[in-house]
Design a protein around this motif. Structure first.
Motif, short mmCIF file in Angstrom:
data_model
loop_
_atom_site.label_atom_id
_atom_site.label_comp_id
_atom_site.label_asym_id
_atom_site.label_seq_id
_atom_site.Cartn_x
_atom_site.Cartn_y
_atom_site.Cartn_z
N PHE A 133 0.76 -1.32 0.03
CA PHE A 133 0.07 0.03 0.01
C PHE A 133 1.00 1.31 0.15
O PHE A 133 0.54 2.13 -0.80
CB PHE A 133 -0.74 -0.19 1.31
N TYR A 181 2.76 2.02 -3.27
CA TYR A 181 1.84 2.48 -4.24
C TYR A 181 1.60 3.94 -4.14
O TYR A 181 1.64 4.81 -4.93
CB TYR A 181 0.56 1.51 -4.22
N LEU A 182 1.47 4.36 -2.95
CA LEU A 182 1.10 5.73 -2.55
C LEU A 182 2.25 6.25 -2.93
O LEU A 182 2.19 7.56 -3.55
CB LEU A 182 0.95 5.71 -1.02
N CYS A 219 -4.32 1.29 -4.84
CA CYS A 219 -4.31 1.58 -3.38
C CYS A 219 -5.80 1.15 -2.72
O CYS A 219 -5.84 0.49 -1.78
CB CYS A 219 -3.97 3.08 -2.90
N LEU A 234 -3.47 7.88 2.96
CA LEU A 234 -4.03 8.11 1.79
C LEU A 234 -4.55 9.59 1.66
O LEU A 234 -4.35 10.42 0.60
CB LEU A 234 -5.19 7.09 1.50
#
Lengths: 871, 277
Positions: free
Chosen positions: A621, A624-625, A647, A683
Motif C-alpha cells: 500500500f 503504491y502511495l 491503493c 491516503l
C-alpha cells in the motif's frame, strides 16, 4: 644414580678441582693447574646426561677455562717481555696433547690454541686448521656438538681477516665446522632406543642454536670483510649459498632442514635472497625431505620479503622527504621475476607431489597473494594466475571432509585481496576468481564471502557505482546465494533463543537477525546501481530484479521496498528533467518512457503483493502511495489515478479487515487506531498534496476516501477520518508555483471562488458537511466519555478551519459546540468527585477543553482573531 | 540536560548509511555503552526502516532511548528488534510519546497521522491535546524550528539526508529584509513574545523556513538565477541535507542546537526558547 644427582656430583667435582686449579695458578704451578683442569674437564666425558644438563656442566667449565686463558695470556705477556721469541704457548699446546683422554685434551688445546691466536703469532692459521682437524676425533653427538661450539665460541673475535686468503680460510673453517656440527646434530636423532625417538627430537630442538650460530657467525664475517674487488653478494652466491644448501639437502633430516632454511632466510640480507631465489626455490625447497611443510618455508620467505618491502617503503618515503632525487634512484628488485620464480616453484611442486594435502597448496597460494599484493599491488594478472591454481586444487580436493577442514584457508585465500584493495571491482572481474568462487560447494563459505564482498562494496569511502549490466553481473554473481537463501526453517538455536530472531509473515516464520542483516546489506548494494541517465538507471534496476532479486519470492519482501523506492525516485528525477526539457522542445518519446516506467514499476509492486499479500499488504500500500504521489507531481494524471485505484484495491482486499495491532488501540488517543484507519489517513495525506488532478477526478477520489472513512468499524475511527478528510476540501498550501488544474473552472459548474485566492482548492460547505457528519458520528457513540473526547477533538478542528478563514465554520457553529461540550461536562460532575481511573480520564478531557478555551482567549486578546467565540 | 532528537533514516530503503561524521560526533565512546557520555535521552522519530544496526546505534547512545513509529517502519519487525534490545513493553512503538526534560514536557511523533501533516495549526492542536511545551515531529526532511502560541516546534530533518517524495520546496521569492525579520523572530529575546504575533494568516511564512535561514550564499545566488529565468525548473536534489537536533535544557530555558552537514562539513546553529511560566 639418577640424572639430577649425576649433575650435582659432577658440578661438585668441578667446583673442587677448579678451586685447586685456581690455587695452583695463583701459586704459579701451571702444570699442576693443568692437571686439575684436565680433571674437571673429565666430567664432560659423560654420556649419561640430557643435553640440558650437559649444557649446565659446559657453562660451568667454560667460565673456568676463561680464567685459565686469562692466566696464560698474562704469563705469555710477561715472558715475552723477557724474550721476544718465547715459545711458551707453542710448547704448552704440544704438551697438553699428551693428556690421556680426548675430551680434556681437546678442550685444553682449544683454550691454549685460541690464547695463542690472540697473541697474533704467525702460526695462527695452522693452529686453527689443526684444532678443527683434531675435533673430528669426537664423534659422540652431544660431546662433539659442545666441543665444536666451544671452539667457535673461543674463536669469536680471532678469525684471521687481514687478507683475501685469510678470509677464505676463515669461511672455509666456519663452513666445515657448520657441516660437521650439523652431521653430529642429525646423528643425535639416531642414538639410543627407537622408542625414544620423540625424546631425541625434543632434545635436538633444544640444541639447534648451537648449529645455527655457525651460520650467524658466517653472515657476520661475510658482512665485515672488505677488500678490493670483494662483493659480499657475489661471494654469497658463488661460495656460501651452494655450500650451505648442499649440506641442508644432503642431511635429509626434516628438523634440520626446516630450522636451517629458516636461519638462512633470516640471517642473510634480502638482496642475497633475491639473487638466489630461483635456486633456493627449485633446487633447494623441492629437494627437501618430503615430510617438510613447504608452505611454512614459503611463508617465512614471503614474510621476509614483505617486511623488507615495508622497510624500503618507509625508507624511501623518508628520503623522498629529504631529497626527491635520491628517493627516485632507489631501485626495487624486479618483482615480476620473483613472482615468476614462486609460480614455477609452485607448478613444479604440484607436479612432483600432487598428493600433498590441499591445505599446503592453499597456504602457499595465500603467501603468493601476499607477495603479489605487496610488490605489485595492481597486477591482477598475478592474482588471476593464483586463483587458477587454486581452482585446480579445489577440483582435486573434492571430498567434502577436506573442504570443511580447509574452509578457513579457502576463505582467507579469497578474502585477502578484498581487504587489500580500496576498490574490488577489478578483483571481482577476474575470471578465475569467480571460477574458484563458483567451484566452492560449501554454502557457509559462499555466504560468508558474499556478505564480505557486499559489505566491502557499500562501506568503501568511494562507493563505486555499478553503471552497466556487466557491472551488476560482476557483483551480483557473488551474491546469488544471499539473495536466494531463505531462513524459514526452524532450528534448535532459533527455538532456544541462542540466536536472536524475529517473527515475520504474520508470526508464522522465524528468521534470525543475521538473516535480516544480510538482506539489509543486499539492499545497500542496490544503492550502488546508478547511472547519470535516470532512464538507464531504471533499466538497470529492472535488470537486477529480473535476473537476480526474484530468485526467491520469499525474500523479495526485504529487497523490493528498496528496489521500488529507488525506481520511484529514478522516475521522479527522469520525469522532472523531461518536463524541463519539454519547455524547450516537445518530446513525446520521453513522455512515453516515463509512462512505461510507471507501469513497469507498478508491475513490480504487484508482484510483491501477489506473494506477500497475507502479511505485508500495508507495505505494498505504501509503495503504491509513493508511486502515485510522484505520478501526480509529474503531471501523469491517468497513471496517478490508476495507482490510487490500486491503493483502494489493496485497502479493500487486505487492509480493511486486518485486525493486527488492534489490541493496542486506545480510543481516546487522536493518533493511532486500526490499521484501516491508519491507511485512510495515509491516503488522505497523499490526496491533499495532489495538484495536477482535474477537479472532477480529485473530487472523485476524496469523496470516495471520505466515504471509506465513514464506513470504518469503530466510531472513533469513523469520526476522526471524516474530520481529517474535511481538510481535503480546504487547501492551505499551493505547493506548486503555477495554477493548479484542480481549481480550473469546469463546464456547468459554478465557479468556486473563495476570496481572491484562486490557486487553492476550497469548498467551505463540504468542509462544514464533513464536520457535521463527524459530530453526528460522535453523538452516536455509546460511551459518554469517548463522545466527550470526540466533541473536544471536533471543536479544535473547527477552530483550525475558522482560523483558516472558512466562513461556513463560523463562530455561531463553534459556540454551539462549546455549549454542547459544557453541558455534557456537567453530567460528569458526580463522577469527578471520585478518584478512580474514570475520573482521571474525564479530568483529562476537561483540561484539554480548558486549554482549548484558554487558547481561543489568548488569540482573541493578542490579535483579535477567532472573533465572536464566547469562552 | 541534553536530549537528542533524530529521525527519518531510511536505511537501507533510501540511503546506505548515516554520515560518518555524524556517527563520530554522536558516539565518541563507541563501542562502550552508552557511547555518548553527555546525552541523557534519545528521541527517535521513526523511519529507521530495516536497519537493526542503526537501531542498536541509537539505543546505545544514551541510558534512555525512546522511539515512535514512522510511516515506513515495519511495526512488527521493529517491535521485535526493540524487544531483542531489551525494550520490553506492550507497545514499544507508539505513535507519539511524551518525556520530560527539566521543566519541559516534550512530545514527539513522526506525525504522519496528521492530515495535512506539517501544518502548524494541526501541530499546535496536537501539542495542546497532549499538553506539551515542545513538540518534535518528523518527516519534513529539512530542519524547522519555530514558536507558536508559546510552544516550541522542532523538526530535526533527516539524519541521513534521505530524499522524500513530497513536493520539492518552492524557492521563496522573499526579499532579504524579510529573511532578516524571520531571523529575529528566532532569536532568544523574541522567542518568548513571538507566539501570538506570528501565527495568523501567513502560515507558510510562520514556518519560518529554518533551512533557508541557514543556507549559505550560493543558495541565494540560485535564487537570483531563478528570478532571472522563472521558467526554468530547479533540478531536484538527489538527497536532502542531513541533520539532527540537540536540546540543551536548563530549568525553563531550552537551547536548540541544529547540526547539519553541508558539503561534507558539519555546521551548528543555535536557537533559544524560553518557556512561558
Amino acid at each position: 644414580m639418577t640424572e639430577s644427582s649425576a649433575v650435582t656430583g659432577a658440578l661438585a667435582n668441578i667446583r673442587q678441582q677448579s678451586k685447586l686449579m685456581k690455587e695452583n695458578l695463583h701459586d704459579g704451578h701451571l702444570l699442576q693447574a693443568l692437571k686439575h683442569c684436565s680433571n674437571f674437564l673429565n666430567e664432560l666425558r659423560t654420556s649419561a646426561l640430557s643435553p640440558k644438563q650437559y649444557y649446565e656442566l659446559y657453562m660451568a667449565v667454560y667460565d673456568l677455562l676463561d680464567i685459565l686463558s686469562d692466566f696464560l695470556l698474562e704469563s705469555n705477556r710477561s715472558k715475552q717481555a723477557k724474550s721476544a721469541n718465547t715459545a711458551f704457548l707453542t710448547d704448552l699446546y704440544e704438551l697438553v696433547q699428551y693428556s690421556g683422554n680426548i675430551i680434556p685434551r681437546l678442550y685444553m688445546m682449544i683454550v691454549i690454541g685460541t690464547t695463542h691466536m690472540a697473541t697474533k703469532s704467525s702460526s695462527t692459521k695452522e693452529i686453527m686448521k689443526d684444532m678443527i682437524e683434531m675435533c673430528r676425533g669426537v664423534q659422540h653427538p652431544i660431546r662433539g656438538l659442545f666441543l665444536r661450539h666451544h671452539l667457535s665460541q673461543r674463536l669469536k673475535d680471532l678469525y684471521p681477516m687481514a687478507t683475501v686468503d685469510d678470509f677464505n680460510d676463515t669461511v672455509e673453517f666456519l663452513i666445515t665446522n657448520f657441516i660437521e656440527m650439523n652431521k653430529l646434530w642429525v646423528r643425535l636423532q639416531h642414538q639410543g632406543h627407537s622408542s625414544e625417538r620423540e625424546l631425541r627430537y625434543r632434545e635436538r630442538k633444544e640444541l639447534k642454536i648451537l648449529v645455527g650460530s655457525n651460520l650467524v657467525r658466517l653472515s657476520q664475517v661475510v658482512d665485515d670483510f672488505s677488500a678490493e674487488g670483494y662483493v659480499p653478494l657475489q661471494f654469497y652466491v658463488s661460495k656460501i649459498f651452494p655450500a650451505i644448501t648442499e649440506q641442508i639437502i644432503q642431511c635429509r633430516d626434516p628438523l634440520a632442514q626446516l630450522y636451517l632454511i629458516d636461519v638462512l632466510i633470516q640471517i642473510f640480507p634480502d638482496e642475497f635472497h633475491f639473487l638466489t631465489l630461483d635456486s633456493l626455490l627449485s633446487d633447494v625447497f623441492l629437494e627437501l625431505h618430503p615430510m617438510l611443510e613447504k608452505d611454512k618455508l614459503v611463508e617465512t620467505l614471503v614474510e621476509r620479503f614483505v617486511l623488507y618491502h615495508k622497510y624500503e617503503d618507509s625508507l624511501s618515503s623518508e628520503t623522498q622527504n629529504l631529497s626527491l632525487e635520491e628517493g627516485a634512484k632507489k631501485v626495487q628488485p624486479a618483482p615480476v621475476k620473483f613472482f615468476q620464480s614462486f609460480v614455477s616453484f609452485y607448478q613444479k611442486l604440484h607436479e612432483m607431489e600432487p598428493e600433498l594435502p590441499a591445505a599446503c597448496f592453499i597456504a602457499i597460494l595465500s603467501s603468493l597473494i601476499k607477495l603479489s599484493l605487496t610488490f605489485e599491488p595492481t597486477n591482477y594478472e598475478n592474482l588471476n594466475t593464483i586463483y587458477k591454481f587454486a581452482a585446480v586444487v579445489l577440483r582435486d580436493d573434492s571430498s567434502d571432509q577436506d573442504v570443511k577442514t580447509t574452509a578457513s584457508l579457502w576463505l582467507e585465500l579469497l578474502e585477502a585481496p578484498i581487504d587489500h584493495f580500496s576498490s574490488i571491482k577489478e578483483l571481482l572481474k577476474l575470471p578465475f576468481y569467480h571460477a574458484l568462487f563458483s567451484k566452492i560447494q560449501e554454502p557457509e563459505l559462499l555466504r560468508s564471502l558474499g556478505l564480505r564482498i557486499s559489505q566491502k562494496l557499500v562501506s568503501s569511502a568511494t562507493k563505486e557505482q555499478l553503471s552497466s549490466t556487466e557491472d551488476i553481473d560482476d557483483v551480483f554473481k557473488y551474491l546469488s546465494i544471499l539473495i536466494a537463501e531463505t531462513d524459514s526453517k526452524s532450528t534448535t538455536s532459533k527455538d532456544l533463543g541462542v540466536q536472536k530472531t524475529v517473527l515475520i509473515n504474520n508470526n508464522e516464520t522465524r528468521v534470525s537477525e543475521a538473516f535480516l542483516h544480510t538482506q539489509e546489506t543486499i539492499c545497500k548494494v542496490l544503492h550502488l546501481i546508478n547511472h547519470s541517465d535516470h532512464f538507464q538507471c531504471l533499466t538497470l534496476l529492472f535488470y537486477v530484479r529480473k535476473k537476480y532479486l526474484n530468485a526467491a519470492f520469499e525474500n523479495i519482501v526485504f529487497t523490493y521496498p528498496t528496489l521500488v523506492t529507488r525506481m520511484t525516485n529514478c522516475i521522479r528525477h527522469a520525469g522532472y528533467l523531461a518536463s524541463r526539457r519539454k519547455k524547450v522542445e516537445a518530446s513525446d518519446q520521453t513522455d512515453l518512457m516515463v509512462t512505461s516506467n510507471f507501469k513497469n514499476t507498478s508491475v513490480v509492486i504487484d508482484e510483491l503483493y501477489k506473494y506477500h499479500r497475507e502479511a505485508d499488504s500495508e507495505l505494498v500500500f505504501k509503495l503504491y502511495l509513493n508511486l502515485a504521489s510522484v505520478a501526480d507531481q509529474l503531471k501523469q494524471e491517468t497513471i496517478a489515478y490508476e495507482l490510487f485505484n490500486q491503493c483502494f484495491i489493496v485497502y479493500e482486499e487486505s487492509l480493511l479487515l486486518n485486525m493486527s495491532q488492534s489490541n493496542l488501540v486506545n480510543p481516546h488517543e487522536s493518533m493511532g487506531g486500526s490499521l484501516s484507519y491508519q491507511a485512510i489517513l495515509m491516503l488522505a495525506n497523499r490526496l491533499q498534496q495532489l495538484r495536477y488532478f482535474s477537479g472532477e477526478n480529485y473530487e472523485n477520489l476524496i469523496t470516495k476516501l471520505t466515504l471509506y472513512g465513514s464506513k470504518l468499524l469503530k466510531k472513533q475511527d469513523q469520526c476522526r477520518s471524516v474530520y481529517y478528510c474535511a481538510h481535503l476540501w480546504w487547501w492551505v498550501d499551493p505547493l506548486i508555483d503555477e495554477p493548479s488544474l484542480t481549481v480550473q473552472p469546469r463546464e456547468g459548474d459554478a465557479p468556486i471562488s473563495e476570496g481572491d485566492n484562486n490557486s487553492l482548492y476550497k469548498d467551505p460547505k463540504r468542509v462544514l458537511e464533513c464536520l457535521q457528519k463527524s459530530l453526528r458520528i460522535a453523538d452516536s457513540c455509546m460511551d459518554p466519555k469517548l463522545l466527550l473526547k470526540l466533541f473536544v477533538d471536533i471543536l479544535n478542528r473547527c477552530l483550525i478551519f475558522n482560523d483558516y478563514g472558512n466562513s461556513s465554520v463560523d463562530f455561531r457553529y463553534i459556540n454551539g459546540l462549546i455549549e454542547l461540550i459544557k453541558s455534557n461536562l456537567t453530567n460528569f460532575e458526580e463522577d469527578l468527585r471520585n478518584n478512580d481511573d474514570e475520573a482521571k480520564l474525564i479530568k483529562q478531557i476537561q483540561q484539554y477543553f480548558n486549554r482549548t478555551l484558554r487558547y481561543v482567549r489568548n488569540r482573541q486578546e493578542s490579535e483579535g482573531s477567532l472573533g465572536g467565540i464566547i469562552v | 540536560m541534553l536530549t537528542l532528537a533524530i529521525g527519518d533514516f531510511f536505511i537501507p530503503e533510501r540511503v546506505i548509511e548515516l554520515p560518518s561524521k555524524f556517527c563520530k560526533l554522536l558516539s565518541p565512546n563507541a563501542p562502550a555503552v552508552p557511547s555518548n557520555p553527555k546525552i541523557a535521552q534519545v528521541l527517535c522519530l521513526g523511519n529507521i526502516t530495516q536497519s537493526a544496526s542503526t537501531l542498536r546505534f541509537l539505543n546505545d547512545l544514551s541510558p534512555s532511548f525512546h522511539i515512535v513509529r514512522g510511516e515506513f517502519d515495519n511495526y512488527n519487525i521493529l517491535c521485535q528488534q526493540l524487544a531483542n534490545l531489551g525494550h520490553k513493553s506492550s507497545n514499544p512503538l507508539p505513535f507519539y510519546k511524551v518525556v520530560t526534560a527539566d521543566n519541559f514536557r516534550i512530545g514527539f511523533t513522526s506525525g504522519y497521522q496528521d492530515v495535512p501533516r506539517h501544518d502548524p495549526l494541526l501541530l499546535l492542536t496536537f501539542a495542546r491535546e497532549i499538553d506539551v511545551d515542545i513538540l518534535i515531529w518528523g518527516g519534513a526532511h529539512h530542519v524547522e524550528a519555530y514558536t507558536l502560541d508559546g510552544k516550541f516546534f522542532i523538526n530535526p530533518g533527516s539524519a541521513t539526508g534521505a530524499y522524500t517524495f513530497d513536493w520539492p520546496e518552492i524557492e521563496e521569492k522573499d526579499d532579504d529584509e524579510d529573511e532578516d525579520d524571520e531571523e529575529t523572530t528566532l532569536a532568544p529575546s523574541n522567542a518568548k513574545s513571538s507566539g501570538g504575533s506570528e501565527d495568523q494568516g501567513d502560515k507558510e511564512e510562520s514556518e519560518s523556513d529554518e533551512v533557508e535561514r541557514k543556507l549559505s550564499e550560493d543558495d541565494k545566488e540560485k535564487e537570483i538565477e531563478d528570478k532571472q529565468d522563472p521558467c526554468e525548473l530547479e533540478p531536484l536534489e538527489e538527497y536532502s541535507t542531513p541533520s539532527f537536533c540537540l536540546l540543551d535544557t536548563h530549568g525553563s530555558l531550552c537551547t536548540l542546537y541544529i547540526y547539519t552537514q553541508v558539503n561534507g562539513e558539519i555546521k551548528v546553529d543555535k536557537v533559544m526558547y524560553q518557556k512561558d511560566e
